[in-house]
Design an enzyme around this catalytic site. Structure first.
Site, short mmCIF file in Angstrom:
data_model
loop_
_atom_site.label_atom_id
_atom_site.label_comp_id
_atom_site.label_asym_id
_atom_site.label_seq_id
_atom_site.Cartn_x
_atom_site.Cartn_y
_atom_site.Cartn_z
N LYS A 101 0.82 -1.22 0.00
CA LYS A 101 0.00 0.00 0.00
C LYS A 101 0.85 1.26 0.00
CE LYS A 101 -4.36 -1.83 1.43
NZ LYS A 101 -5.54 -1.81 2.27
N LYS A 123 -5.63 -10.73 -5.47
CA LYS A 123 -6.86 -11.01 -4.70
C LYS A 123 -7.95 -9.98 -5.01
CE LYS A 123 -6.57 -8.51 -0.39
NZ LYS A 123 -7.56 -8.29 0.61
N LYS A 162 -11.44 -4.42 -2.26
CA LYS A 162 -12.30 -3.23 -2.32
C LYS A 162 -11.57 -2.08 -2.99
CE LYS A 162 -13.64 -3.74 2.30
NZ LYS A 162 -12.46 -3.23 2.98
P1 ATP Z 1 -8.88 -3.17 1.00
O1 ATP Z 1 -8.80 -3.39 -0.48
O2 ATP Z 1 -9.53 -1.88 1.40
O3 ATP Z 1 -7.63 -3.51 1.73
P2 ATP Z 1 -10.14 -5.72 1.20
O4 ATP Z 1 -11.15 -5.89 0.14
O5 ATP Z 1 -8.84 -6.40 1.04
O6 ATP Z 1 -9.95 -4.19 1.50
P3 ATP Z 1 -10.43 -5.99 4.04
O7 ATP Z 1 -11.28 -4.99 4.73
O8 ATP Z 1 -8.97 -5.77 4.07
O9 ATP Z 1 -10.87 -6.17 2.52
O10 ATP Z 1 -10.76 -7.44 4.56
C1 ATP Z 1 -11.84 -7.81 5.35
C2 ATP Z 1 -11.89 -9.31 5.51
O11 ATP Z 1 -12.14 -9.92 4.25
C3 ATP Z 1 -10.58 -9.92 6.02
O12 ATP Z 1 -10.88 -11.01 6.87
C4 ATP Z 1 -9.91 -10.39 4.77
O13 ATP Z 1 -9.03 -11.46 5.00
C5 ATP Z 1 -11.11 -10.85 3.95
N1 ATP Z 1 -10.83 -10.74 2.52
C6 ATP Z 1 -10.56 -9.61 1.82
N2 ATP Z 1 -10.37 -9.88 0.53
C7 ATP Z 1 -10.51 -11.22 0.39
C8 ATP Z 1 -10.43 -12.12 -0.71
N3 ATP Z 1 -10.17 -11.68 -1.93
N4 ATP Z 1 -10.64 -13.43 -0.49
C9 ATP Z 1 -10.92 -13.90 0.75
N5 ATP Z 1 -11.00 -13.10 1.84
C10 ATP Z 1 -10.81 -11.79 1.68
#
Ligand code: ATP
Ligand code: LTN
Length: 333
Positions: free
Chosen positions: A115, A197, A200
């Site tokens: 990041k 992955k 968001k």
């Molecule tokens: P950002 O992109 O803002 O970092 P994110 O989409 O990665 O957000 P988080 O808020 O970081 O989501 O994650 C919330 C929860 O969802 C955590 O438990 C994380 O491990 C899970 N998670 C996020 N993305 C994935 C994914 N692609 N597959 C499985 N679990 C996920």
């Protein structure tokens, strides 16, 4: 009664729309096992402000994430749902832990490295200190397990390292929590790149299926999802897109990935994608209806979050008091 149950803590950042990765990697597991545990599910808004953001959008996303927890099936009989910034002990313990955290632990974290590259020269100190805040979130509740997706494993390792270090230096204070990561759905991949992955914060909306997407949007995204030139789908490390789409389909239709792979072994992507769209639309529809119902009920969410914060504050304050005392801070009179 609940005291006899093991405790869980988990959280999601209100940094945008929740997507299938968040659901399959995290919320689905919270809901599946919630009756067995005493659960604390938090909307981690203080984490969200470590990235550039719009204040009005943050407020809206905080409410939306809390409402989605409930719409996805989090049951208030088993879970305390609250907003991180409503429980000041999170920020307070984060400071105490930061003073005990070696800088090189923070600098070596994958999420920080990735990041900070994206944020360029304006990397805030909050992004670096993110793991100390996350450790505070967790340790305040003395949970046994932290149900998360695979990407969070490293953060939970640091949480354990910090807890161990604090306990060794200042006496028993924190329980060392276990990461609870389910083998399936722990890493849902982007629709536009099967090696990244689903996230968001990916600039492309086409890369993810958001939990509140309309049927039309879902169809469009799945139609455009990246594929490979091979005929027939398979679960194969060399075919990340095929593997990802098959796994998503299997999870949404409650089947084994191998069973689904056998069904589509000779199918083209076209017919498979039509089935996947249908499965995603049908899967999300009831959750979307519940979401609309509970966000339309005036004052409902506010009451849930108020009660949640009140309950969370009691538990969090107990741990903060012990940690402050053990560190040698004079108690207030
Ligand atoms: P950002 O992109 O803002 O970092 P994110 O989409 O990665 O957000 P988080 O808020 O970081 O989501 O994650 C919330 C929860 O969802 C955590 O438990 C994380 O491990 C899970 N998670 C996020 N993305 C994935 C994914 N692609 N597959 C499985 N679990 C996920
Ligand atoms: N870093 C997590 C969000 C998060 C979290 C937590 C998850 C913040 N505090 C405590 C579990 C427990 C992420 O998913 N990016």
């Amino acid at each position: 009664m609940t005291n006899a149950k093991l405790r869980t803590f988990s959280g999601i950042q209100p940094t945008g729309q929740l997507h299938l990765g968040n659901y399959l990697g995290a919320i689905r597991n919270w809901v599946q096992t919630q009756a067995k545990y005493d659960n604390y599910f938090c909307v981690v808004d203080l984490h969200a402000i470590t990235a550039p953001h719009d204040p009005a959008e943050l407020r809206a996303a905080t409410r939306a994430v809390a409402a989605l927890y409930l719409a996805c099936g989090v049951d208030l009989d088993y879970a305390t749902v609250f907003v991180q910034s409503h429980v000041p002990a999170h920020s307070q313990l984060a400071w105490l832990l930061m003073t005990q955290t070696p800088l090189n632990w923070l600098e070596s974290m994958t999420q920080y490295k990735e990041k900070s590259l994206r944020q360029g020269e304006n990397v805030g100190a909050g992004l670096l200190n993110y793991p100390a805040l996350m450790a505070a979130d967790i340790l305040l509740y003395q949970p046994h397990g932290v149900p998360v997706g695979a990407d969070q494993k490293e953060h939970i390792e640091v949480t354990r390292d910090l807890a161990r270090r604090f306990n060794d230096r200042y006496g028993p204070t924190f329980r060392l929590p276990e990461p609870w990561i389910q083998p399936e759905g722990a890493r849902v991949m982007s629709l536009t790149d099967g090696t990244k992955k689903m996230s968001k914060s990916d600039p492309s909306d086409l890369s993810r299926i958001s939990l509140l997407d309309t049927p039309k949007e879902i169809e469009k995204k799945i139609k455009r999802a990246k594929t490979d030139p091979q005929l027939g789908l398979s679960l194969d490390l060399d075919r990340p897109e095929s593997t990802n789409l098959l796994t998503i389909y299997a999870l949404l239709t409650h089947q084994e990935p191998s069973q689904v792979a056998a069904e589509f072994a000779t199918s083209g992507y076209g017919p498979f994608k039509a089935r996947l769209s249908e499965a995603a639309i049908n899967f999300l529809a009831p959750m979307q209806t519940r979401y609309r119902e509970l966000t339309q009920e005036v004052g409902y969410l506010e009451t849930v979050l108020k009660t949640g914060a009140e309950r969370a504050r009691v538990v969090a304050h107990q741990t903060l008091t012990i940690a402050s005392h053990n560190l040698g801070l004079l108690p207030p009179t």
